[in-house]
Design an enzyme around this catalytic site. Structure first.
Site, short mmCIF file in Angstrom:
data_model
loop_
_atom_site.label_atom_id
_atom_site.label_comp_id
_atom_site.label_asym_id
_atom_site.label_seq_id
_atom_site.Cartn_x
_atom_site.Cartn_y
_atom_site.Cartn_z
N HIS A 177 16.37 98.21 38.43
CA HIS A 177 15.25 97.37 37.36
C HIS A 177 15.26 97.90 35.96
O HIS A 177 14.86 97.11 35.10
CB HIS A 177 13.85 97.35 38.20
N ASP A 233 23.00 78.25 44.24
CA ASP A 233 24.08 77.52 45.28
C ASP A 233 25.56 78.33 44.98
O ASP A 233 26.23 77.70 44.05
CB ASP A 233 23.97 76.27 44.86
#
Length: 456
Positions: free
Chosen positions: A154, A402
């Site tokens: 992070h 995708d």
């Protein structure tokens, strides 16, 4: 739950030579966990072989690590709890796994321990200099479904930059774009560095202090020990609009300087969650003080805007004023929504710059750094009972990833390890509905869910 088998673990290197350099982090990076935020992308029965999936992920990731070369680097401690990144082309890790379970065995994909197994496991006993900052796990299920679990340290990225990377990677994997045609990342953190010489803070940055403890307690040690559980809650578009409408009726006047503008979806939902948490946790003494912590993106709040392609952490902490259970429970929803707004709207350019100066002035930053996704011990304040930490992924394009076998049917955190932590996320069908992932003490969860829906 059925067994998970790891078949291979491969280091993926940049496809071409990349800069060898040291990347300095901004203070807004330094306060983020250096551990890996695990996210899962769920795909139902894609018509593609496992070998083709792994090959596509490996090749496209190798290409992406050229412009995103920091993600092939390694972290190093530099003192005072701070880190820097050595861009050294050491590579990312790609793991291939399979499970005898089906996707349906995971229900609604609540961030449980079982779901956490679908994200890369990191051995934090390993020296930090040897740990990849990016790990990916592809798990194939007996039903034919696939879960892509992604863990990124992070301290390198916030939600916006992580999703930008993942969606760009997916566009290359499905051969819609090439590396040359994606928006190139901006790695320079100097836009969020304090000015030199360092100035004293101009505000009292209480957002980094301990929030209220339970009445009668002088610390949060006992609350940290109590069992907590996660859940997912779903809101339809109609329920979201109903909450927003309710928050904007019976307005409670609070601060004259707050502009007259309808409360947003986030302010309305966050206020509702806060009220419901107070009701669920309520005791006989409704004078219990409580606060909410939120992350505010300062990309468009600074006098010098952060570039759209910035890859670092551009969020800072904001907190609401201290309130009492009784007031939040008895007042209209507009009261709680207004307190949420009061906390977030104060993050102006001047306030954000003061916060960066405050953080830079800390000899050791460790006490500020939080973590909601691992069991690595942290020193940061506890934002569980009687408080909340509310994150928003509402505006993130989560469902554009995708990789060549269709869009995911679910995207969300693989774990929430802290009481009081939550995320508000878009629903997969993009119809205006939302999903809320939240973790609360087990003894309060049923009451929270009951109030959450009864009060709609």
């Amino acid at each position: 739950m059925a067994s998970l088998t790891i078949h291979s673990s491969t280091t993926v290197f940049p496809a071409h030579p990349t800069p060898i350099a040291t990347l300095s982090f901004s203070e807004s990076d330094q306060i983020k966990p250096w551990t890996h935020s695990p996210t899962v992308y769920v795909y139902r029965s894609p018509a593609v072989t496992t070998s083709a999936v792994v090959e596509s992920l490996r090749n496209s990731l190798s290409q992406m690590l050229v412009p995103y070369y920091p993600l092939a680097g390694r972290l190093h401690w530099i003192g005072g709890g701070r880190l820097e990144l050595h861009c050294c082309s050491a590579g990312a890790q790609l793991i291939e796994a399979s499970s005898t379970a089906t996707l349906d065995d995971y229900g609604d994909f609540s961030p449980t321990d079982a779901l956490r197994e679908l994200a890369p496991k990191v051995d934090y006993s390993t020296p930090i200099e040897e740990l990849p900052v990016l790990l990916v796990q592809m798990t194939r299920f007996s039903c034919g479904g696939i879960v892509i679990g992604i863990g990124i340290s992070h301290i390198l990225v916030d939600g916006v930059s992580a999703i930008t990377f993942i969606n760009s990677w997916a566009s290359i994997a499905r051969k819609e774009k090439t590396v040359e045609s994606i928006v190139l990342p901006f790695h320079d953190r100097s836009v969020l560095q304090p000015q030199k010489p360092l100035r004293p803070p101009r505000f009292d940055h209480r957002e980094y202090d301990n929030p209220p403890f339970l009445l009668g307690c002088s610390d949060a040690k006992e609350e940290r020990k109590k069992e907590s559980i996660p859940t997912l809650l779903k809101l339809s578009k109609e329920q979201v609009e109903k909450l927003k409408k309710r928050a904007n009726s019976n307005i409670v006047t609070q601060l004259d300087e707050l502009p007259s503008r309808p409360y947003t979806r986030y302010e309305s939902i966050a206020g509702h969650m806060w009220v419901c948490a107070c009701k669920a946790r309520s005791t006989s003494d409704n004078s219990q003080p409580t606060m909410v912590r939120v992350a505010v993106d300062v990309r468009r709040r600074l006098g010098t805007p952060v570039p759209n392609n910035f890859t670092g952490n551009s969020t800072l902490v904001a907190v609401t004023p201290k309130c009492q259970f009784g007031d939040l429970i008895s007042q209209p929803l507009s009261y709680a929504a207004g307190k949420i707004r009061e906390g977030t709207w104060k993050i102006t350019d001047e306030y954000a710059r003061s916060a960066l100066d405050f953080l830079a002035s800390q000899e050791d930053i460790s006490w500020v750094r939080t973590s909601y996704h691992t069991k690595v011990k942290v020193e940061a304040p506890f934002w569980g009972n009687p408080n909340l930490s509310l994150g928003s992924w509402m505006s993130l394009p989560l469902y554009e990833a995708d990789f060549g076998w269709g869009k995911p049917c679910y995207v969300g955190p693989a774990t929430l390890n802290a009481d009081g932590k939550s995320f508000i996320m878009p629903a997969p069908d993009n119809d205006g509905g939302l999903i809320i992932a939240i973790r609360l003490q087990k003894k309060h969860m049923d009451d929270f869910k009951r109030h959450f829906y009864e009060d709609l």
